[in-house]
Design a protein around this motif. Structure first.
Motif, short mmCIF file in Angstrom:
data_model
loop_
_atom_site.label_atom_id
_atom_site.label_comp_id
_atom_site.label_asym_id
_atom_site.label_seq_id
_atom_site.Cartn_x
_atom_site.Cartn_y
_atom_site.Cartn_z
N LEU A 1 0.85 -1.20 0.00
CA LEU A 1 0.00 0.00 0.00
C LEU A 1 0.88 1.24 0.00
CD1 LEU A 1 -3.41 0.38 1.49
CD2 LEU A 1 -1.82 2.27 1.90
N PHE B 1 -1.69 -1.12 -3.95
CA PHE B 1 -2.76 -0.13 -3.76
C PHE B 1 -2.14 1.27 -3.71
CE2 PHE B 1 -6.04 -3.23 -2.86
CZ PHE B 1 -5.34 -4.31 -2.35
N VAL C 1 -6.65 2.62 -3.27
CA VAL C 1 -6.70 2.20 -1.85
C VAL C 1 -8.12 1.92 -1.38
CG1 VAL C 1 -4.51 3.25 -1.11
CG2 VAL C 1 -6.61 4.63 -1.13
N ALA D 1 -9.08 -1.73 -1.09
CA ALA D 1 -8.29 -2.67 -0.27
C ALA D 1 -9.15 -3.55 0.62
CB ALA D 1 -7.29 -1.88 0.59
N MET E 1 -0.38 -6.95 4.61
CA MET E 1 -0.32 -5.68 3.84
C MET E 1 0.89 -4.90 4.32
SD MET E 1 -1.95 -3.92 1.49
CE MET E 1 -3.77 -3.89 1.53
N LEU F 1 2.76 -1.50 4.47
CA LEU F 1 2.46 -0.07 4.33
C LEU F 1 3.74 0.67 3.96
CD1 LEU F 1 -0.48 0.86 5.03
CD2 LEU F 1 0.09 -1.21 6.27
N GLN G 1 -2.60 5.58 7.96
CA GLN G 1 -2.81 4.35 7.17
C GLN G 1 -2.60 3.08 8.00
OE1 GLN G 1 -0.01 5.07 3.94
NE2 GLN G 1 -1.64 5.82 2.59
N TYR H 1 -5.56 0.29 8.16
CA TYR H 1 -5.55 -0.99 7.45
C TYR H 1 -5.31 -2.16 8.39
CZ TYR H 1 -6.18 1.84 3.40
OH TYR H 1 -6.72 2.72 2.50
#
Ligand SMILES: NC(=O)C1=CN([C@@H]2O[C@H](COP(=O)(O)OP(=O)(O)OC[C@H]3O[C@@H](n4cnc5c(N)ncnc54)[C@H](OP(=O)(O)O)[C@@H]3O)[C@@H](O)[C@H]2O)C=CC1
Ligand SMILES: N[C@@H](C[C@H]1CC(C(=O)O)=NO1)C(=O)O
Length: 328
Positions: free
Chosen positions: A8, A33, A53, A56, A66, A68, A79, A83
């Motif tokens: 991401l 993403f 995003v 997601a 994921m 980041l 974020q 997430y």
């Protein structure tokens, strides 16, 4: 079965993670993403796709971890906790002063959603943190120092790029030679932040931007520049591309300490890095911790972790007898 990875945020670190996954056969990249128009973001992995995003959450059952890859200055504080509601996450958060707040926010989200969130992974914080901790636990009677560079700090470069009116930029961290020499000579000096490093920024400003304001915002920026002697150069986009295209870095952690009934014996622990590519090395650390996040989650662990909470064996693709070959 491969560990299914999502990225991401597709910048230097995002590209580095994509490359690092190629070097880890037990992993596969499922998706990237981005907050931009996905059609404008080109990746190098044919088997993966780029999504906005906003897509997601729909893929929460298709991704095991994921990663980041946003900036610490403004992206990750929002974020990573967001997430962690839907994924096991790993980030490289490096605003040292704000780690406690970030840990608490990620811990709340990850604990409530039964996910593992490993924050502040990389080399500093990350590998340097581990070595500072080991050295202090072993040489309890001692003194330690951390020096970086000369090299490009991604965190500081990201921070200057977030300033209104800045089109692009890079920040070099430069160790003060006299401080380095005093430490190397075993003088155990007391050094302030300002006495250890200086910072030099090369900035491409937007057309018509207020250069004096930008320079002042950089030099007074809390947690990044306000405790350092910083110089700012305004250059063209062509000059930045021609003279400052690389992202090399490195540094070392050193601890000197004494043992013996009368402190008669001295010892030195040193861990150093020389990096052609700060993002590719950082990404290689992050991908190993993504393996750990997956395994720890599979065991039923949850909540926020740092590198101190991750047993080394979780990082390795090897196990059992193969792993124990590293012992010797
Ligand atoms: N712990 C450690 O040792 C280390 C930590 N770091 C951390 O990693 C963070 C990320 O660094 P880095 O990857 O260099 O930062 P970048 O500026 O390259 O990327 C940050 C975000 O900006 C967006 N972005 C990237 N390129 C563009 C573009 N051309 N146009 C518009 N948006 C763009 C991306 O988000 P999107 O795709 O959503 O637009 C990306 O996630 C740093 O802030 C630092 O804190 C870095 C190195 C070491
Ligand atoms: N987090 C740093 C990694 C190291 C480099 C650094 C600095 O130059 O100030 N501090 O920590 C980065 O973003 O590159």
């Amino acid at each position: 079965m491969s560990i299914r990875i999502g990225i991401l945020g597709y910048g230097n670190l995002g590209r580095g993670v994509e490359c690092a996954i190629k070097h880890n056969p037990d992993m596969e990249l499922v998706a990237v993403f981005t907050r931009r128009d996905p059609a404008t973001v080109k990746i190098l992995t044919d088997s993966a796709s780029v999504y906005h995003v906003d897509e997601a959450e729909k893929m929460k059952d298709k991704i095991d971890v994921m990663i980041l890859c946003g900036g610490s200055a403004t992206d990750l504080p929002v974020q990573t906790p967001k997430y962690a509601q839907w994924f096991n996450v790993v980030d490289s958060f490096d605003t040292h002063a704000r780690v406690p707040e970030h840990f608490a926010n990620v811990d709340k989200a990850a604990s409530e959603s039964n996910h593992v969130g490993i924050i502040s992974v990389g080399w500093d914080p990350g590998m340097f943190s581990l070595n500072r901790m080991y050295a202090n636990a072993i040489l309890t009677n001692g003194k330690d120092y951390t020096f970086w560079g000369k090299g490009v700090s991604q965190g500081h470069s990201d921070a200057i790029r977030r300033i209104d009116g800045v089109k692009d930029g890079k920040q070099y961290t430069i160790p003060v030679e006299a401080a380095l020499e005093a430490v190397r000579n075993g003088e155990n000096p007391e050094l302030t932040t300002r006495q250890k490093h200086t910072r030099e920024c090369f900035v491409v400003a937007e057309e018509g931007a207020d250069l004096a304001r930008i320079e002042n915002e950089i030099k007074t920026m809390p947690n990044y520049f306000d405790e350092y002697d910083t110089t700012v150069h305004f250059i063209s986009e062509e000059e930045l591309k021609r003279d400052h295209s690389g992202i090399p870095h490195g540094g070392f952690v050193i601890r000197t300490g004494k043992t013996g009934w009368n402190d008669e014996n001295s010892h030195v622990i040193e861990y150093s890095l020389k990096l052609d590519s700060n993002p590719e090395f950082t990404s290689s650390v992050i991908v190993a911790y993504a393996r750990a996040a997956y395994r720890m989650s599979q065991e039923g662990q949850k909540g926020c972790k740092t590198v101190f909470d991750v047993a080394p064996a979780y990082l390795s693709a090897l196990d059992g007898a193969e792993l124990r070959k590293h012992l010797l």
